[in-house]
Design an enzyme around this catalytic site. Structure first.
Site, short mmCIF file in Angstrom:
data_model
loop_
_atom_site.label_atom_id
_atom_site.label_comp_id
_atom_site.label_asym_id
_atom_site.label_seq_id
_atom_site.Cartn_x
_atom_site.Cartn_y
_atom_site.Cartn_z
N ASP A 35 31.51 50.62 -52.73
CA ASP A 35 30.68 49.72 -53.77
C ASP A 35 32.10 49.96 -54.78
OD1 ASP A 35 29.19 48.61 -54.79
OD2 ASP A 35 27.73 50.67 -54.42
N SER A 118 27.06 51.68 -43.74
CA SER A 118 26.53 53.27 -43.69
C SER A 118 27.13 54.42 -43.55
CB SER A 118 25.66 53.16 -42.81
OG SER A 118 24.39 52.60 -44.06
#
Ligand code: AR6
Length: 170
Positions: A35, A118
């Site tokens: 991110d 994740s």
């Protein structure tokens, strides 16, 4: 024509595809890991666009343009935090892949790359996550159309996992 998914080891921010997927958090306002790398490479316009999206629930996905990235679109999805496996983690992770492919189709994308959602800061065991990623993507109707899916691994160990899952059965 249907495309078999492929796995590569690369920095996802460098890929000139129709869409790359971001493993974001529910604020969509940036963070660490992939991110952070995507926000740095896309430039400050990205966080402005993300502010207008009003966040994103775990297992859901939202789209922005790619701004300074070579990719045309960024699909932001929020993976589950691993809490032992009995808290709906598998269903939520599968939903990230499925909804990202739905969005890619809706935006006319013919190529998309996923990071290993994740499995970094959120702690999902990489082998379990790779199994869900591959099974979910292979089941999606978009693969029978024009969409080429790339699993963009950052580590050699993730690449090995995906290569063994994607190898044709002997
Ligand atoms: N290209 C491809 N993969 C990458 C890159 C890159 N440039 N950088 C890291 N990875 P993570 P999560 C891999 O932690 O577990 C953020 O703070 C990394 O090696 O990025 O879903 C968000 O804002 C790993 O295999 O995402 C959330 O708060 C994979 O990307 C939280 O982290 C995912 O690791 C999300 O955690």
């Amino acid at each position: 024509m249907s495309h078999h998914p492929i796995a590569i080891q690369a920095d996802i921010t460098k890929l000139p595809l129709d869409a790359i997927v971001n493993a974001a958090n529910s604020s969509l306002l940036g963070g660490g890991g992939v991110d952070g790398a995507i926000h740095r490479a896309a430039g400050p316009e990205l966080v402005h666009a993300c502010r207008l999206l009003g966040g994103c629930k775990t297992g859901d996905a939202k789209v922005t343009e790619g701004f300074r990235l070579p990719a045309r679109h960024i699909i932001h999805t929020v993976g589950p935090v691993w809490r032992g496996g009995a808290h709906g983690e598998a269903e939520l992770l599968a939903s990230c892949y499925w909804k990202s492919l739905d969005l890619a189709t809706r935006h006319g994308c013919t190529s998309i790359a996923f990071p290993c959602i994740s499995t970094g800061i959120y702690g999902y065991p990489p082998a379990l996550a790779a199994d869900i990623a591959v099974r979910t993507v292979m089941a999606h109707p978009a693969l029978k159309e024009e969409l080429q899916v790339t699993f963009c691994c950052y580590s050699a160990s993730d690449l090995a996992l995906y290569q063994s899952l994607l190898a044709p059965a002997q």
